[in-house]
Write a protein that holds these residues in place. Structure first.
Motif, mmCIF file in Angstrom:
data_model
loop_
_atom_site.group_PDB
_atom_site.id
_atom_site.type_symbol
_atom_site.label_atom_id
_atom_site.label_comp_id
_atom_site.label_asym_id
_atom_site.label_seq_id
_atom_site.Cartn_x
_atom_site.Cartn_y
_atom_site.Cartn_z
ATOM 1 N N TRP A 62 68.031 68.312 -50.246
ATOM 2 C CA TRP A 62 67.601 67.940 -48.669
ATOM 3 C C TRP A 62 66.649 66.912 -48.858
ATOM 4 C CZ3 TRP A 62 62.803 68.815 -46.715
ATOM 5 C CH2 TRP A 62 62.627 68.772 -45.180
ATOM 6 N N MET A 63 66.552 65.988 -47.918
ATOM 7 C CA MET A 63 65.587 65.095 -47.655
ATOM 8 C C MET A 63 65.042 65.196 -46.405
ATOM 9 S SD MET A 63 65.450 60.956 -48.535
ATOM 10 C CE MET A 63 66.582 61.035 -49.984
ATOM 11 N N HIS A 64 63.726 65.092 -46.208
ATOM 12 C CA HIS A 64 63.146 64.979 -44.673
ATOM 13 C C HIS A 64 63.649 63.747 -44.143
ATOM 14 C CE1 HIS A 64 60.231 64.816 -41.596
ATOM 15 N NE2 HIS A 64 60.153 65.921 -41.657
ATOM 16 N N ALA A 65 63.702 63.664 -42.671
ATOM 17 C CA ALA A 65 64.137 62.767 -42.003
ATOM 18 C C ALA A 65 63.460 61.475 -42.104
ATOM 19 C CB ALA A 65 64.400 62.996 -40.687
ATOM 20 N N VAL A 66 61.971 61.638 -42.243
ATOM 21 C CA VAL A 66 61.135 60.621 -42.364
ATOM 22 C C VAL A 66 61.609 59.685 -43.858
ATOM 23 C CG1 VAL A 66 58.878 59.549 -42.851
ATOM 24 C CG2 VAL A 66 59.458 61.545 -41.067
ATOM 25 N N LEU A 67 61.717 60.475 -44.890
ATOM 26 C CA LEU A 67 61.988 60.031 -46.078
ATOM 27 C C LEU A 67 63.470 59.281 -46.027
ATOM 28 C CD1 LEU A 67 60.429 62.649 -48.354
ATOM 29 C CD2 LEU A 67 59.735 60.266 -48.201
ATOM 30 N N ALA A 68 64.319 59.915 -45.249
ATOM 31 C CA ALA A 68 65.689 59.367 -45.211
ATOM 32 C C ALA A 68 65.701 58.000 -44.376
ATOM 33 C CB ALA A 68 66.665 60.256 -44.338
ATOM 34 N N ASP A 69 64.865 58.034 -43.618
ATOM 35 C CA ASP A 69 64.521 56.544 -42.807
ATOM 36 C C ASP A 69 63.953 55.505 -43.552
ATOM 37 O OD1 ASP A 69 65.608 57.662 -40.429
ATOM 38 O OD2 ASP A 69 63.551 58.111 -39.362
ATOM 39 N N TYR A 70 63.151 55.769 -44.421
ATOM 40 C CA TYR A 70 62.321 55.061 -45.418
ATOM 41 C C TYR A 70 63.437 54.546 -46.553
ATOM 42 C CZ TYR A 70 59.200 53.071 -48.735
ATOM 43 O OH TYR A 70 58.653 52.213 -49.898
ATOM 44 N N ALA A 71 64.507 55.540 -46.761
ATOM 45 C CA ALA A 71 65.455 54.976 -47.863
ATOM 46 C C ALA A 71 66.265 54.160 -47.221
ATOM 47 C CB ALA A 71 66.163 56.228 -48.102
ATOM 48 N N ALA A 72 66.707 54.265 -45.845
ATOM 49 C CA ALA A 72 67.546 53.114 -45.102
ATOM 50 C C ALA A 72 66.769 51.894 -45.060
ATOM 51 C CB ALA A 72 67.986 53.958 -43.725
ATOM 52 N N GLU A 73 65.464 51.911 -44.818
ATOM 53 C CA GLU A 73 64.713 50.664 -44.705
ATOM 54 C C GLU A 73 64.713 49.943 -46.146
ATOM 55 O OE1 GLU A 73 60.678 51.368 -43.407
ATOM 56 O OE2 GLU A 73 61.254 52.094 -41.573
ATOM 57 N N LEU A 74 64.629 50.663 -47.323
ATOM 58 C CA LEU A 74 64.973 50.139 -48.644
ATOM 59 C C LEU A 74 66.049 49.616 -48.749
ATOM 60 C CD1 LEU A 74 62.936 52.739 -50.916
ATOM 61 C CD2 LEU A 74 62.124 50.559 -50.029
ATOM 62 N N LEU A 75 67.129 50.361 -48.426
ATOM 63 C CA LEU A 75 68.345 49.964 -48.551
ATOM 64 C C LEU A 75 68.687 48.753 -47.921
ATOM 65 C CD1 LEU A 75 71.074 50.700 -49.980
ATOM 66 C CD2 LEU A 75 71.695 51.899 -47.974
ATOM 67 N N ASP A 76 68.209 48.539 -46.644
ATOM 68 C CA ASP A 76 68.190 47.203 -45.679
ATOM 69 C C ASP A 76 67.266 46.149 -46.306
ATOM 70 O OD1 ASP A 76 70.476 48.583 -44.304
ATOM 71 O OD2 ASP A 76 69.053 49.172 -42.619
ATOM 72 N N GLY A 77 66.474 46.375 -47.028
ATOM 73 C CA GLY A 77 65.609 45.549 -47.666
ATOM 74 C C GLY A 77 64.463 45.164 -46.584
ATOM 75 N N THR A 78 64.186 46.083 -45.541
ATOM 76 C CA THR A 78 63.347 45.852 -44.434
ATOM 77 C C THR A 78 61.880 46.332 -44.853
ATOM 78 O OG1 THR A 78 64.045 47.622 -43.241
ATOM 79 C CG2 THR A 78 65.003 45.702 -42.733
ATOM 80 N N SER A 79 61.703 47.299 -45.903
ATOM 81 C CA SER A 79 60.588 47.838 -46.193
ATOM 82 C C SER A 79 59.776 46.974 -47.252
ATOM 83 C CB SER A 79 60.924 49.011 -47.003
ATOM 84 O OG SER A 79 59.585 49.660 -47.344
ATOM 85 N N ARG A 80 58.258 47.207 -47.084
ATOM 86 C CA ARG A 80 57.678 46.345 -47.881
ATOM 87 C C ARG A 80 57.053 47.037 -49.181
ATOM 88 N NH1 ARG A 80 54.433 43.289 -43.069
ATOM 89 N NH2 ARG A 80 56.246 42.315 -42.113
#
Length: 80
Positions: A62-80
């Motif tokens: 299980w991964m918390h929704a906030v971490l899942a959102d961060y993973a999605a940002e990393l996958l999309d290349g939008t995270s810094r």
């Protein structure tokens, strides 16, 4: 995420393709997403658990929704 090596960071981000709120999966699913053998998936999941990113839930993980959102940002290349 700086404390994860490049492979674990990439695999963390790739979990975002599973979607969900919160994000849950099992080890064979992670291995399929990561295109790796089960032992390699187990090793990565163990690293993510050690870092407090993932929690075991019976036979699933299980991964918390906030971490899942961060993973999605990393996958999309939008995270810094």
């Amino acid at each position: 995420m700086d404390r994860l090596d490049a492979i674990d960071r990439e695999r963390f981000a790739a979990l975002a393709v599973l979607g969900g709120d919160p994000l849950t999966w099992d080890l064979p699913t992670a291995a399929a997403v990561w295109a790796c053998a089960l032992p390699a998936a187990e090793e990565t999941v163990a690293h993510l658990i050690q870092r407090g990113i993932v929690e075991p839930r019976g036979d699933d993980y299980w991964m918390h929704a906030v971490l899942a959102d961060y993973a999605a940002e990393l996958l999309d290349g939008t995270s810094r």
